[in-house]
Design a protein around this motif. Structure first.
Motif, PDB file in Angstrom:
ATOM      1  N   ARG A   1       0.855  -1.328  -0.159  1.00  0.00           N
ATOM      2  CA  ARG A   1      -0.069  -0.031   0.119  1.00  0.00           C
ATOM      3  C   ARG A   1       0.713   1.482   0.115  1.00  0.00           C
ATOM      4  NH1 ARG A   1      -2.944  -2.723   4.219  1.00  0.00           N
ATOM      5  NH2 ARG A   1      -2.100  -1.267   5.444  1.00  0.00           N
ATOM      6  N   ARG A   2       2.357   1.091   0.474  1.00  0.00           N
ATOM      7  CA  ARG A   2       2.994   2.319   0.950  1.00  0.00           C
ATOM      8  C   ARG A   2       4.072   2.095  -0.400  1.00  0.00           C
ATOM      9  NH1 ARG A   2      -1.080   3.191   3.069  1.00  0.00           N
ATOM     10  NH2 ARG A   2      -1.769   3.999   5.397  1.00  0.00           N
ATOM     11  N   ALA A   3       4.015   1.635  -1.433  1.00  0.00           N
ATOM     12  CA  ALA A   3       5.327   1.773  -2.409  1.00  0.00           C
ATOM     13  C   ALA A   3       5.758   2.793  -3.094  1.00  0.00           C
ATOM     14  CB  ALA A   3       4.624   0.387  -3.325  1.00  0.00           C
ATOM     15  N   THR A   4       4.869   3.445  -3.338  1.00  0.00           N
ATOM     16  CA  THR A   4       4.700   5.061  -3.785  1.00  0.00           C
ATOM     17  C   THR A   4       5.831   6.287  -2.769  1.00  0.00           C
ATOM     18  OG1 THR A   4       3.132   4.968  -4.768  1.00  0.00           O
ATOM     19  CG2 THR A   4       3.737   6.937  -4.928  1.00  0.00           C
TER      20      THR A   4
ATOM     21  N   ALA B   1      15.217  -2.109   1.392  1.00  0.00           N
ATOM     22  CA  ALA B   1      16.106  -1.529   0.705  1.00  0.00           C
ATOM     23  C   ALA B   1      15.224   0.203   0.248  1.00  0.00           C
ATOM     24  CB  ALA B   1      16.467  -1.927   0.195  1.00  0.00           C
ATOM     25  N   GLY B   2      15.569   1.659   0.697  1.00  0.00           N
ATOM     26  CA  GLY B   2      15.700   2.423   0.213  1.00  0.00           C
ATOM     27  C   GLY B   2      14.313   2.610   1.053  1.00  0.00           C
ATOM     28  N   TRP B   3      13.425   2.384   1.783  1.00  0.00           N
ATOM     29  CA  TRP B   3      12.454   2.506   2.288  1.00  0.00           C
ATOM     30  C   TRP B   3      13.088   3.392   3.931  1.00  0.00           C
ATOM     31  CZ3 TRP B   3       7.045   0.729   2.118  1.00  0.00           C
ATOM     32  CH2 TRP B   3       6.933   0.428   0.833  1.00  0.00           C
ATOM     33  N   HIS B   4      11.656   4.204   4.023  1.00  0.00           N
ATOM     34  CA  HIS B   4      12.128   4.892   5.455  1.00  0.00           C
ATOM     35  C   HIS B   4      11.158   4.407   5.986  1.00  0.00           C
ATOM     36  CE1 HIS B   4      13.298   7.926   7.854  1.00  0.00           C
ATOM     37  NE2 HIS B   4      12.356   7.891   8.994  1.00  0.00           N
ATOM     38  N   VAL B   5      11.942   3.484   7.551  1.00  0.00           N
ATOM     39  CA  VAL B   5      10.804   2.787   8.376  1.00  0.00           C
ATOM     40  C   VAL B   5      10.730   3.411  10.173  1.00  0.00           C
ATOM     41  CG1 VAL B   5      10.182   0.950   9.739  1.00  0.00           C
ATOM     42  CG2 VAL B   5      10.924   0.518   7.483  1.00  0.00           C
ATOM     43  N   ASP B   6       9.994   3.875  10.257  1.00  0.00           N
ATOM     44  CA  ASP B   6      10.140   4.294  12.070  1.00  0.00           C
ATOM     45  C   ASP B   6       9.151   4.367  12.602  1.00  0.00           C
ATOM     46  OD1 ASP B   6      10.536   6.740  11.407  1.00  0.00           O
ATOM     47  OD2 ASP B   6       8.879   8.179  11.091  1.00  0.00           O
ATOM     48  N   LEU B   7      10.104   3.042  13.515  1.00  0.00           N
ATOM     49  CA  LEU B   7       9.868   2.394  15.158  1.00  0.00           C
ATOM     50  C   LEU B   7       9.794   3.030  16.686  1.00  0.00           C
ATOM     51  CD1 LEU B   7       8.628  -0.400  15.696  1.00  0.00           C
ATOM     52  CD2 LEU B   7      11.502  -1.084  15.334  1.00  0.00           C
TER      53      LEU B   7
ATOM     54  N   LEU C   1      -3.601  16.884  13.000  1.00  0.00           N
ATOM     55  CA  LEU C   1      -1.844  16.611  12.773  1.00  0.00           C
ATOM     56  C   LEU C   1      -0.991  17.320  13.195  1.00  0.00           C
ATOM     57  CD1 LEU C   1      -1.855  13.501   9.874  1.00  0.00           C
ATOM     58  CD2 LEU C   1      -1.352  13.404  12.279  1.00  0.00           C
ATOM     59  N   PRO C   2       0.017  17.657  13.401  1.00  0.00           N
ATOM     60  CA  PRO C   2       1.103  18.718  14.262  1.00  0.00           C
ATOM     61  C   PRO C   2       1.787  19.275  12.803  1.00  0.00           C
ATOM     62  CG  PRO C   2       1.826  16.755  15.386  1.00  0.00           C
ATOM     63  CD  PRO C   2       1.175  16.534  14.270  1.00  0.00           C
ATOM     64  N   ALA C   3       2.074  20.665  12.565  1.00  0.00           N
ATOM     65  CA  ALA C   3       1.732  21.554  10.873  1.00  0.00           C
ATOM     66  C   ALA C   3       2.990  20.776  10.317  1.00  0.00           C
ATOM     67  CB  ALA C   3       1.740  22.867  11.163  1.00  0.00           C
ATOM     68  N   THR C   4       3.493  20.867  10.862  1.00  0.00           N
ATOM     69  CA  THR C   4       4.916  19.949  10.554  1.00  0.00           C
ATOM     70  C   THR C   4       5.397  18.903   9.887  1.00  0.00           C
ATOM     71  OG1 THR C   4       5.570  19.056  12.232  1.00  0.00           O
ATOM     72  CG2 THR C   4       6.816  21.375  12.349  1.00  0.00           C
ATOM     73  N   ASP C   5       4.099  18.203  10.235  1.00  0.00           N
ATOM     74  CA  ASP C   5       4.170  16.630   9.321  1.00  0.00           C
ATOM     75  C   ASP C   5       3.602  16.323   8.195  1.00  0.00           C
ATOM     76  OD1 ASP C   5       5.088  14.968  11.048  1.00  0.00           O
ATOM     77  OD2 ASP C   5       3.774  14.505  12.352  1.00  0.00           O
ATOM     78  N   THR C   6       3.919  16.909   7.710  1.00  0.00           N
ATOM     79  CA  THR C   6       3.442  17.337   6.245  1.00  0.00           C
ATOM     80  C   THR C   6       3.408  16.159   5.381  1.00  0.00           C
ATOM     81  OG1 THR C   6       5.603  18.514   5.668  1.00  0.00           O
ATOM     82  CG2 THR C   6       3.787  19.750   5.315  1.00  0.00           C
ATOM     83  N   GLY C   7       4.885  15.546   5.705  1.00  0.00           N
ATOM     84  CA  GLY C   7       5.082  14.016   4.717  1.00  0.00           C
ATOM     85  C   GLY C   7       4.108  12.683   5.676  1.00  0.00           C
ATOM     86  N   LEU C   8       3.901  13.426   6.756  1.00  0.00           N
ATOM     87  CA  LEU C   8       2.609  12.168   6.886  1.00  0.00           C
ATOM     88  C   LEU C   8       1.286  12.312   6.617  1.00  0.00           C
ATOM     89  CD1 LEU C   8       3.227  12.243  10.912  1.00  0.00           C
ATOM     90  CD2 LEU C   8       3.529  10.511   9.779  1.00  0.00           C
ATOM     91  N   ARG C   9       0.845  13.970   6.210  1.00  0.00           N
ATOM     92  CA  ARG C   9       0.360  14.077   5.485  1.00  0.00           C
ATOM     93  C   ARG C   9      -0.172  13.475   4.534  1.00  0.00           C
ATOM     94  NH1 ARG C   9      -3.125  18.625   7.781  1.00  0.00           N
ATOM     95  NH2 ARG C   9      -2.022  19.218   9.701  1.00  0.00           N
ATOM     96  N   ARG C  10       0.859  13.411   3.516  1.00  0.00           N
ATOM     97  CA  ARG C  10       0.926  13.057   2.375  1.00  0.00           C
ATOM     98  C   ARG C  10       0.579  11.370   2.298  1.00  0.00           C
ATOM     99  NH1 ARG C  10       5.186  15.220   1.361  1.00  0.00           N
ATOM    100  NH2 ARG C  10       6.810  13.510   1.655  1.00  0.00           N
ATOM    101  N   VAL C  11       1.751  10.445   3.687  1.00  0.00           N
ATOM    102  CA  VAL C  11       1.250   9.318   3.711  1.00  0.00           C
ATOM    103  C   VAL C  11      -0.188   8.934   3.682  1.00  0.00           C
ATOM    104  CG1 VAL C  11       1.917   7.161   5.407  1.00  0.00           C
ATOM    105  CG2 VAL C  11       3.855   9.255   5.002  1.00  0.00           C
ATOM    106  N   VAL C  12      -1.021   9.509   5.275  1.00  0.00           N
ATOM    107  CA  VAL C  12      -2.183   9.294   5.120  1.00  0.00           C
ATOM    108  C   VAL C  12      -3.260  10.026   4.147  1.00  0.00           C
ATOM    109  CG1 VAL C  12      -2.111   9.186   6.883  1.00  0.00           C
ATOM    110  CG2 VAL C  12      -2.876  10.943   6.288  1.00  0.00           C
TER     111      VAL C  12
END
Lengths: 297, 127
Positions: A96-99, A131-137, A284-295
């Motif tokens: 689902r997150r391949a992009t 490989a090439g993924w960003h994973v937050d744990l 969501l925090p304003a800085t989390d634009t990356g997350l907005r894209r993710v969701v």
């Protein structure tokens, strides 16, 4: 301990950590808080109550709350939730997150680290595909004491033998005296942070997979409902929530529903049923634009 | 009924281990060294073997290498159970064909967890 003192401690713990103690749990308070009294040179539980009421001693408050938490955990506890991660949740989330090539995972009651490290081992096993993924744990717990142990990644002979296959032991740990230390590469994968689930956690952002196992059982129904509703708000629309074997969402929140195929797995309720939860996302925090894209916002 | 052979030169360890295995519904046999264990396996191959390392006559490591060569000897799940706790010993044991490794001292939880690891679940887990 008098009835009044017991009532005070029950309500104190309920407010601070959500711990709901029934009347027959007097013994638990006595056995867990006795050592705290000795550490702080208090004559007994009566003196402890007086001290808690008298002034704000943050070290004492923290010691009381942390002493009452149950931190039992082991590597790959109950096995199934981890097989599910490896075989279903991770491959599906990656599809689902391949992009975006970004995954966010949260262990919400991480205790001494065995759960996040179990997931980290599985992520490392999948390193070639990732490989090439960003994973937050992200791994959180109320108790700073257990988080320190988790960060150190140092486990006893007994801890590494419950749930951990010996192949994983020799692959991921090194012996230091009587203890075993988990590899630096696994320690670096986990972002440990102190967090009380009663407090807001929307600042952590949105997650694809949340493990919140064996903590809700200590809360009363309204607290369970509140935490679950906020977990739903922190979970991506297509995200997965894992609860402990004795936990459920049924009767506690309308925002999440059990997955029909996998026990312990919960997903967002169909949109119609959970309209209010969607409104939480713009928070969501304003800085989390990356997350907005993710969701997809 | 599933069967287990406990191989250890200490009668105390054999007794402690026997109790744990019996509550997990194993029919338990005992041997006090590798040679006797090999003879027991020639008679009836058990489903699982709990194996000490240091024993007189034939040690656990030599027993395991011999076992894996005899017909049917690849079948039992072998759990080493020893005070040899360094990584080198563990790696050697796995290389010789051990399925799991228990570092002494052990308790019921460890044995149960390790048995589950090799596919033997307790009654509670079976459901």
């Amino acid at each position: 301990m008098t009835e009044l003192e017991f009532d005070f401690l029950r309500s104190y713990l309920k407010t601070r950590s959500g711990l709901a103690l029934s009347a027959e749990k007097r013994y638990l308070i006595e056995s867990r808080l006795g050592p705290v009294c000795r550490r702080f040179n208090l004559a007994g539980l009566g003196a402890l109550v007086t001290a808690l009421k008298g002034s704000r001693d943050l070290a004492l408050e923290r010691a009381v709350v942390e002493a009452m938490t149950t931190n039992e955990t082991f590597f790959f506890r109950d096995r199934t939730p981890f097989d599910l991660f490896r075989d279903v949740l991770l491959p599906e989330a990656m599809a689902r997150r391949a992009t975006q090539r970004r995954l966010r995972i949260w262990c919400a009651a991480a205790s001494t680290g065995q759960e996040p490290y179990s997931l980290a081992m599985m992520l490392q096993d999948a390193a070639a595909r990732l490989a090439g993924w960003h994973v937050d744990l992200v791994a959180t717990d109320l108790s700073t004491e257990v988080l320190e142990k988790a960060k150190a990644g140092l486990y006893s002979h007994f801890e590494v033998q419950r749930g951990l296959p010996v192949q994983s032991l020799i692959k991921h740990f090194e012996q230091t005296g009587e203890q075993w230390r988990i590899s630096a590469s696994l320690r670096q994968m986990v972002d440990y942070r102190p967090l009380n689930l009663l407090h807001p956690f929307d600042a952590l952002g949105t997650f694809d997979i949340i493990y919140c196992r064996n903590v809700l059982i200590y809360f009363d129904a309204p607290t369970k409902g509140d935490v679950l509703a906020r977990l739903s708000a922190s979970l991506a629309p297509d995200g997965a929530l894992l609860l402990g074997a004795a936990e459920t969402v049924i009767g506690l929140t309308e925002k999440l529903v059990p997955n029909a195929q996998h026990r312990g797995l919960y997903v967002q309720a169909p949109a119609a049923a959970r309209a209010p939860a969607v409104r939480v996302l713009p928070g969501l925090p304003a800085t989390d634009t990356g997350l907005r894209r993710v969701v997809g916002l | 009924m599933r069967t287990c052979l406990i191989v250890d030169d200490s009668a105390v360890i054999r007794k402690v281990a026997r109790r744990i295995f019996e509550t997990m519904n194993f029919q338990v046999g005992e041997a006090e060294d590798g040679e006797k264990a090999l003879a027991a396996c020639a008679e009836t191959m058990p489903d699982a073997i709990l194996l000490d390392w240091n024993m007189p006559t034939m040690d656990g490591y030599d027993f395991l290498r011999a076992l894996r060569k005899v017909p049917g000897g690849e079948k039992p799940k072998v759990l080493f159970c020893t005070t040899e706790n360094d990584v080198g010993a563990i790696a050697r044991a796995l290389h010789a064909g051990a399925d799991e490794y228990i570092m002494k001292p052990f308790d019921r939880d460890i044995v149960t967890a390790k048995l589950a690891q090799v596919g033997f679940h307790g009654e509670a887990d079976a459901a």
